[in-house]
Design a protein around this motif. Structure first.
Motif, PDB file in Angstrom:
ATOM      1  N   GLU A  16       0.862  -1.178   0.000  1.00  0.00           N
ATOM      2  CA  GLU A  16       0.000   0.000   0.000  1.00  0.00           C
ATOM      3  C   GLU A  16       0.896   1.224   0.000  1.00  0.00           C
ATOM      4  OE1 GLU A  16      -2.709  -0.312   3.286  1.00  0.00           O
ATOM      5  OE2 GLU A  16      -3.502  -2.224   2.549  1.00  0.00           O
ATOM      6  N   THR A  24      -4.101   6.564  -2.135  1.00  0.00           N
ATOM      7  CA  THR A  24      -3.549   5.235  -1.885  1.00  0.00           C
ATOM      8  C   THR A  24      -3.490   4.433  -3.173  1.00  0.00           C
ATOM      9  OG1 THR A  24      -4.445   5.231   0.353  1.00  0.00           O
ATOM     10  CG2 THR A  24      -3.819   3.098  -0.560  1.00  0.00           C
ATOM     11  N   LEU A  56       3.521   0.690   3.026  1.00  0.00           N
ATOM     12  CA  LEU A  56       3.264  -0.394   3.975  1.00  0.00           C
ATOM     13  C   LEU A  56       3.269  -1.714   3.222  1.00  0.00           C
ATOM     14  CD1 LEU A  56       0.331   1.106   6.048  1.00  0.00           C
ATOM     15  CD2 LEU A  56       2.553   0.441   6.954  1.00  0.00           C
ATOM     16  N   PHE A  57       3.989  -2.682   3.745  1.00  0.00           N
ATOM     17  CA  PHE A  57       3.979  -4.030   3.195  1.00  0.00           C
ATOM     18  C   PHE A  57       3.041  -4.850   4.072  1.00  0.00           C
ATOM     19  CE2 PHE A  57       8.027  -2.246   1.895  1.00  0.00           C
ATOM     20  CZ  PHE A  57       8.086  -2.607   0.561  1.00  0.00           C
ATOM     21  N   ARG A  58       2.096  -5.565   3.460  1.00  0.00           N
ATOM     22  CA  ARG A  58       1.093  -6.297   4.231  1.00  0.00           C
ATOM     23  C   ARG A  58       1.076  -7.777   3.855  1.00  0.00           C
ATOM     24  NH1 ARG A  58      -1.921  -3.196   7.404  1.00  0.00           N
ATOM     25  NH2 ARG A  58      -2.144  -1.018   6.874  1.00  0.00           N
ATOM     26  N   LYS A  59       0.885  -8.604   4.878  1.00  0.00           N
ATOM     27  CA  LYS A  59       0.641 -10.014   4.648  1.00  0.00           C
ATOM     28  C   LYS A  59      -0.832 -10.271   4.922  1.00  0.00           C
ATOM     29  CE  LYS A  59       2.635 -10.820   9.162  1.00  0.00           C
ATOM     30  NZ  LYS A  59       3.623 -11.451   9.949  1.00  0.00           N
ATOM     31  N   GLY A  62      -1.776  -9.223   8.644  1.00  0.00           N
ATOM     32  CA  GLY A  62      -1.494  -7.874   9.121  1.00  0.00           C
ATOM     33  C   GLY A  62      -0.274  -7.296   8.439  1.00  0.00           C
ATOM     34  N   PRO A  63       0.171  -6.137   8.925  1.00  0.00           N
ATOM     35  CA  PRO A  63       1.310  -5.475   8.283  1.00  0.00           C
ATOM     36  C   PRO A  63       2.636  -6.156   8.598  1.00  0.00           C
ATOM     37  CG  PRO A  63       0.602  -4.206  10.185  1.00  0.00           C
ATOM     38  CD  PRO A  63      -0.378  -5.341  10.018  1.00  0.00           C
ATOM     39  N   ASN A  65       5.446  -4.159   8.225  1.00  0.00           N
ATOM     40  CA  ASN A  65       6.029  -3.017   8.913  1.00  0.00           C
ATOM     41  C   ASN A  65       4.888  -2.209   9.547  1.00  0.00           C
ATOM     42  OD1 ASN A  65       5.448  -2.493   6.076  1.00  0.00           O
ATOM     43  ND2 ASN A  65       6.304  -0.457   6.352  1.00  0.00           N
ATOM     44  N   ALA A  66       4.991  -1.944  10.852  1.00  0.00           N
ATOM     45  CA  ALA A  66       3.927  -1.247  11.577  1.00  0.00           C
ATOM     46  C   ALA A  66       3.805   0.211  11.140  1.00  0.00           C
ATOM     47  CB  ALA A  66       4.176  -1.333  13.075  1.00  0.00           C
ATOM     48  N   PRO A  68       4.731   3.176   8.159  1.00  0.00           N
ATOM     49  CA  PRO A  68       5.123   3.286   6.742  1.00  0.00           C
ATOM     50  C   PRO A  68       6.592   3.668   6.601  1.00  0.00           C
ATOM     51  CG  PRO A  68       3.149   4.587   7.210  1.00  0.00           C
ATOM     52  CD  PRO A  68       3.693   4.117   8.521  1.00  0.00           C
TER      53      PRO A  68
END
Length: 87
Positions: A16, A24, A56-59, A62-63, A65-66, A68
């Motif tokens: 994102e 976004t 933000l990288f998301r799986k 959840g994220p 990385n908390a 950005p």
């Protein structure tokens, strides 16, 4: 001649990308390294080279990385952009 400083890993991770004037943008990595990521976008505006984005990288759960991270668009081709981590 290979100019990359970091080894790439093929991996599909939801990304994102946030920008105050663009909004976004969502895409998926095709590969990622310690220096950046190549991201494929689907039917979205492609930010110009030089644009800084909050990423933000998301799986699935959840994220990754908390908070950005700042990344910069370093190249674009069709629906793919190259991002480098800003220093």
């Amino acid at each position: 001649m290979e100019r990359r400083q970091h080894e790439r890993t093929s991996r599909s991770i939801r990304v994102e990308m946030l920008h105050p004037s663009i909004g976004t943008i969502v895409g998926f990595t095709t590969d990622i390294s310690d220096g950046g990521a190549q991201v494929m976008l689907e039917n979205q505006a492609i930010p110009p080279v030089g644009t800084e984005l909050q990423v933000l990288f998301r799986k699935v759960v959840g994220p990754i990385n908390a908070e950005p991270v700042t990344m910069k668009v370093v190249h674009q081709f069709r629906n793919t952009i190259g991002l480098s981590f800003a220093v």
